[in-house]
Design a protein around this motif. Structure first.
Motif, PDB file in Angstrom:
ATOM      1  N   ALA A  99    -110.008 -40.665 -13.605  1.00 41.92           N
ATOM      2  CA  ALA A  99    -109.860 -41.834 -12.728  1.00 41.92           C
ATOM      3  C   ALA A  99    -109.799 -41.402 -11.263  1.00 41.92           C
ATOM      4  O   ALA A  99    -110.432 -42.021 -10.398  1.00 41.92           O
ATOM      5  CB  ALA A  99    -108.600 -42.606 -13.106  1.00 41.92           C
ATOM      6  N   ILE A 173    -115.541 -49.893 -12.083  1.00 46.68           N
ATOM      7  CA  ILE A 173    -116.012 -49.329 -10.809  1.00 46.68           C
ATOM      8  C   ILE A 173    -117.105 -50.207 -10.206  1.00 46.68           C
ATOM      9  O   ILE A 173    -117.120 -50.492  -9.007  1.00 46.68           O
ATOM     10  CB  ILE A 173    -116.533 -47.894 -11.023  1.00 46.68           C
ATOM     11  N   LEU A 189    -107.869 -46.931  -9.929  1.00 46.07           N
ATOM     12  CA  LEU A 189    -108.404 -46.494 -11.215  1.00 46.07           C
ATOM     13  C   LEU A 189    -107.343 -45.825 -12.081  1.00 46.07           C
ATOM     14  O   LEU A 189    -107.366 -45.963 -13.308  1.00 46.07           O
ATOM     15  CB  LEU A 189    -109.595 -45.551 -10.998  1.00 46.07           C
TER      16      LEU A 189
END
Length: 204
Positions: A99, A173, A189
């Motif tokens: 992430a 994303i 994230l």
């Protein structure tokens, strides 16, 4: 004999002039991709890249005959996963590192995808190069990370959420800029992984 002597040196000189260093080539690739992000694919020209990299347009055309060929080469030069080397010994921590890594490059790559959108639909080779550069290496690296989690016994091989993890990560994303008007940065994230991905896998 005279003809051979004349042809030989000229051929060597032409060959030398056509060669560029790997570093210089990467400068050209970085320049064209950055201009695509900022201006859009249609607005980018060989003249513009030549000016920004302080080279002659003929240098670019000698290496790549057309703009699509140039852009395809630039994309294919990037076929290295940003997740390379991630192996903390824990699947949950590996996914958090994924992430963070994804968040560091998501803005630039999302802009590139958006800027290439129409052109990709019109050019199959460009579409293939885009997938090879921005999608396939990351999916392969992520699959290895998940497989290591299976091999360590952290999750079972038949865990139904496994096949959806790449779409979860790459989907958020791409979609966040559309839904919320912001790019998915590392902090966002990591929170997404903790709140969505790990629970789906039965991890904390």
């Amino acid at each position: 004999m005279t003809s051979q002597a004349a042809d030989g040196p000229e051929t060597v000189v032409a060959s030398r002039r056509s060669k560029i260093s790997r570093e210089r080539e990467q400068e050209f690739f970085d320049a064209v991709l950055e201009q695509i992000r900022e201006c859009g694919y249609e607005a980018v020209t060989m003249d513009g890249v030549a000016a920004s990299t302080r080279c002659s347009k003929s240098t670019l055309y000698r290496q790549w005959k057309t703009k699509p060929q140039f852009v395809v080469a630039a994309l294919r030069s990037r076929r290295v996963s940003k997740f390379e080397g991630i192996d903390t010994g824990s699947l949950a921590d590996d996914l958090r590192e994924v992430a963070r890594a994804a968040g560091r490059w998501s803005t630039g790559d999302t802009k590139l995808l958006q800027a290439l959108g129409h052109a990709v639909n019109q050019d199959a080779e460009l579409a293939t190069a885009l997938r090879e550069a921005l999608v396939h290496p990351e999916i392969a690296a992520l699959s290895e990370i998940l497989q290591r989690g299976v091999e360590r016994g952290e999750i079972s091989a038949d865990q139904p959420a496994l096949e959806y993890i790449p779409c979860q990560l790459f989907g958020v994303i791409r979609v966040r800029p559309v839904v919320e008007g912001e790019y998915a940065d590392p902090d966002y994230l990591v929170r997404f992984v903790d709140a969505v991905v790990l629970p789906a896998l039965g991890l904390t």
